[in-house]
Design a protein around this motif. Structure first.
Motif, short mmCIF file in Angstrom:
data_model
loop_
_atom_site.label_atom_id
_atom_site.label_comp_id
_atom_site.label_asym_id
_atom_site.label_seq_id
_atom_site.Cartn_x
_atom_site.Cartn_y
_atom_site.Cartn_z
N SER A 140 0.84 -1.20 0.01
CA SER A 140 0.08 -0.12 0.06
C SER A 140 0.94 1.25 -0.12
O SER A 140 1.41 1.52 1.06
CB SER A 140 -0.97 0.01 1.33
OG SER A 140 -1.34 1.23 1.59
N GLN A 164 -7.16 -1.44 -7.65
CA GLN A 164 -8.34 -2.05 -6.84
C GLN A 164 -8.98 -3.09 -7.85
O GLN A 164 -9.27 -4.12 -6.91
CB GLN A 164 -9.40 -0.79 -6.39
CG GLN A 164 -9.96 -1.23 -5.09
CD GLN A 164 -10.92 0.22 -4.56
OE1 GLN A 164 -11.20 1.06 -5.46
NE2 GLN A 164 -10.81 0.14 -3.55
N GLU A 175 -5.85 8.43 6.75
CA GLU A 175 -5.21 9.24 5.84
C GLU A 175 -3.62 9.54 5.80
O GLU A 175 -3.40 10.44 6.79
CB GLU A 175 -6.19 10.67 5.60
CG GLU A 175 -6.46 10.96 4.25
CD GLU A 175 -5.32 11.20 3.25
OE1 GLU A 175 -4.25 12.18 3.77
OE2 GLU A 175 -5.44 10.94 2.22
N SER A 176 -3.21 9.01 4.86
CA SER A 176 -1.54 8.98 5.18
C SER A 176 -0.78 10.40 5.17
O SER A 176 0.01 10.64 6.07
CB SER A 176 -0.84 8.25 4.00
OG SER A 176 -1.09 8.88 2.74
N HIS A 177 -1.53 11.35 4.49
CA HIS A 177 -1.05 12.56 4.34
C HIS A 177 -1.00 13.31 5.70
O HIS A 177 -0.35 14.08 6.53
CB HIS A 177 -1.59 13.43 3.35
CG HIS A 177 -1.40 12.79 1.97
ND1 HIS A 177 -2.40 11.71 1.57
CD2 HIS A 177 -0.62 12.70 0.89
CE1 HIS A 177 -1.96 11.46 0.55
NE2 HIS A 177 -0.94 11.95 -0.02
N THR A 229 -10.27 2.64 4.88
CA THR A 229 -8.88 2.30 4.34
C THR A 229 -7.64 2.33 5.07
O THR A 229 -7.87 2.52 6.19
CB THR A 229 -8.64 3.90 3.27
OG1 THR A 229 -8.69 4.83 4.33
CG2 THR A 229 -9.68 4.08 2.41
N ILE A 230 -6.71 1.96 4.62
CA ILE A 230 -5.57 1.90 5.04
C ILE A 230 -4.55 2.95 4.64
O ILE A 230 -4.86 3.26 3.56
CB ILE A 230 -4.82 0.60 5.24
CG1 ILE A 230 -4.64 -0.11 3.81
CG2 ILE A 230 -5.36 -0.35 6.21
CD1 ILE A 230 -3.60 -1.24 3.78
N PRO A 231 -3.64 3.52 5.19
CA PRO A 231 -3.17 3.28 6.74
C PRO A 231 -3.95 4.10 7.87
O PRO A 231 -4.71 5.14 7.55
CB PRO A 231 -1.93 4.02 6.72
CG PRO A 231 -1.83 5.18 5.80
CD PRO A 231 -2.62 4.56 4.72
N HIS A 233 -11.20 -4.44 6.14
CA HIS A 233 -11.34 -3.27 6.46
C HIS A 233 -12.81 -2.61 6.08
O HIS A 233 -13.00 -1.60 6.29
CB HIS A 233 -10.45 -2.41 5.47
CG HIS A 233 -10.86 -2.67 3.85
ND1 HIS A 233 -10.97 -3.91 3.55
CD2 HIS A 233 -11.11 -1.96 3.09
CE1 HIS A 233 -10.93 -3.75 2.15
NE2 HIS A 233 -11.16 -2.72 1.84
N ARG A 234 -13.73 -3.34 5.75
CA ARG A 234 -15.09 -3.05 5.58
C ARG A 234 -16.08 -3.62 6.62
O ARG A 234 -17.14 -3.43 6.72
CB ARG A 234 -15.72 -3.71 4.18
CG ARG A 234 -14.77 -3.13 2.80
CD ARG A 234 -15.34 -1.86 2.58
NE ARG A 234 -14.42 -1.28 1.48
CZ ARG A 234 -14.84 -1.41 0.06
NH1 ARG A 234 -15.81 -2.03 -0.29
NH2 ARG A 234 -13.76 -0.99 -0.82
N PRO A 290 0.18 4.60 0.34
CA PRO A 290 -0.04 5.44 1.39
C PRO A 290 0.64 4.91 2.79
O PRO A 290 1.17 5.56 3.67
CB PRO A 290 -1.34 5.82 1.39
CG PRO A 290 -2.07 4.80 0.69
CD PRO A 290 -1.13 4.29 -0.05
N1 LIG Z 1 -5.76 9.00 0.40
C1 LIG Z 1 -5.79 7.82 1.48
C2 LIG Z 1 -5.66 6.55 0.63
C3 LIG Z 1 -5.94 5.49 1.25
C4 LIG Z 1 -6.24 4.13 0.42
O1 LIG Z 1 -7.29 4.47 -0.57
N2 LIG Z 1 -5.74 2.92 0.84
C5 LIG Z 1 -6.04 1.94 0.02
C6 LIG Z 1 -4.94 0.87 0.22
S1 LIG Z 1 -3.57 1.52 -0.73
C7 LIG Z 1 -7.12 1.20 0.58
O2 LIG Z 1 -7.25 1.18 1.95
N3 LIG Z 1 -8.24 0.43 -0.01
C8 LIG Z 1 -9.31 -0.16 0.29
C9 LIG Z 1 -10.53 0.09 -0.40
O3 LIG Z 1 -10.50 1.17 -0.95
O4 LIG Z 1 -11.46 -0.72 -0.22
C10 LIG Z 1 -4.47 8.02 2.07
O5 LIG Z 1 -3.47 8.33 1.58
O6 LIG Z 1 -4.32 7.18 3.43
#
Ligand SMILES: N[C@@H](CCC(=O)N[C@@H](CS)C(=O)NCC(=O)O)C(=O)O
Length: 190
Positions: A24, A130, A79-81, A66-68, A53-54, A26
């Motif tokens: 991942s 995805q 939100e990584s940022h 989402t992660i992280p 994660h859901r 982020p």
């Molecule tokens: N903008 C968010 C993006 C986080 C994100 O979309 N992570 C992905 C993994 S790389 C995730 O959790 N995907 C799961 C999903 O969308 O179901 C961040 O920077 O944390």
């Protein structure tokens, strides 16, 4: 034994817990900053294929699913940022001014790159990764490729005028965009 901030997170005995996956971008951006600051994390690795994660439990931790996600004691942040800005503010010490200078315009350009990463470049990676991850597609479409190339073009344009995306020095912007670009490199475009 010499106790350093690699053993104890500075100014806090709280352990940092990071929900992440290795693939991942982020999550990796948070880990890269953590390594630069000498922070130690414990890790949780939700199985995204199993949709861990859901679940209602995970959504209580992060409604965005989402992660992280970072837990710093009883404080939880997604939100990584946002996580990187928090970690740098709290644990950055002298690195704060290096990685996110207080000069208004320099900081604004870094923010521009962080929002570009969150809102555009990483989204374009996710549009391919995805559906590929859950087996819905087995290759990138011409639209995916066009969008990714456009995103790369924007990064290249930033790098034409300076050695790092937001100026003469490595900043938070390079960490996030670098991890996204590394993820994009993993996409098989043919
Ligand atoms: N903008 C968010 C993006 C986080 C994100 O979309 N992570 C992905 C993994 S790389 C995730 O959790 N995907 C799961 C999903 O969308 O179901 C961040 O920077 O944390």
């Amino acid at each position: 034994m010499r106790i350093t901030k690699t053993l104890w997170n500075k100014a806090s005995a709280a352990r940092l817990l990071l929900y992440k996956r290795d693939a991942s971008p982020p999550s990796n951006a948070v880990r890269v900053l953590g390594a630069m600051l000498g922070l130690q994390f414990d890790f949780e690795e939700p199985d995204l294929l199993q949709m861990e994660h859901r679940t209602p439990e995970y959504r209580k931790i992060n409604p965005m699913a989402t992660i992280p996600v970072l837990k710093d004691g009883d404080f939880t942040l997604a939100e990584s940022h946002a996580i990187n800005l928090y970690l740098l503010s709290k644990y950055g010490g002298e690195q704060k001014e290096v990685l996110y200078p207080s000069d208004l315009k320099t900081r604004a350009v870094i923010d521009q790159c962080l929002f570009f990463d969150a809102g555009m470049l990483f989204r374009r990676l996710l549009e391919v990764s995805q559906p590929a991850f859950i087996g819905k597609i087995d290759s990138a479409s011409s639209t995916h490729i066009r969008n990714i190339e456009e995103g790369y073009g924007i990064v290249e344009t930033y790098l034409e005028s300076s050695p790092y995306v937001a100026g003469d020095r490595l900043t938070l912007a390079d960490i996030s965009l670098g991890c996204t670009v590394a993820g994009l490199e993993g996409i098989n475009i043919q």
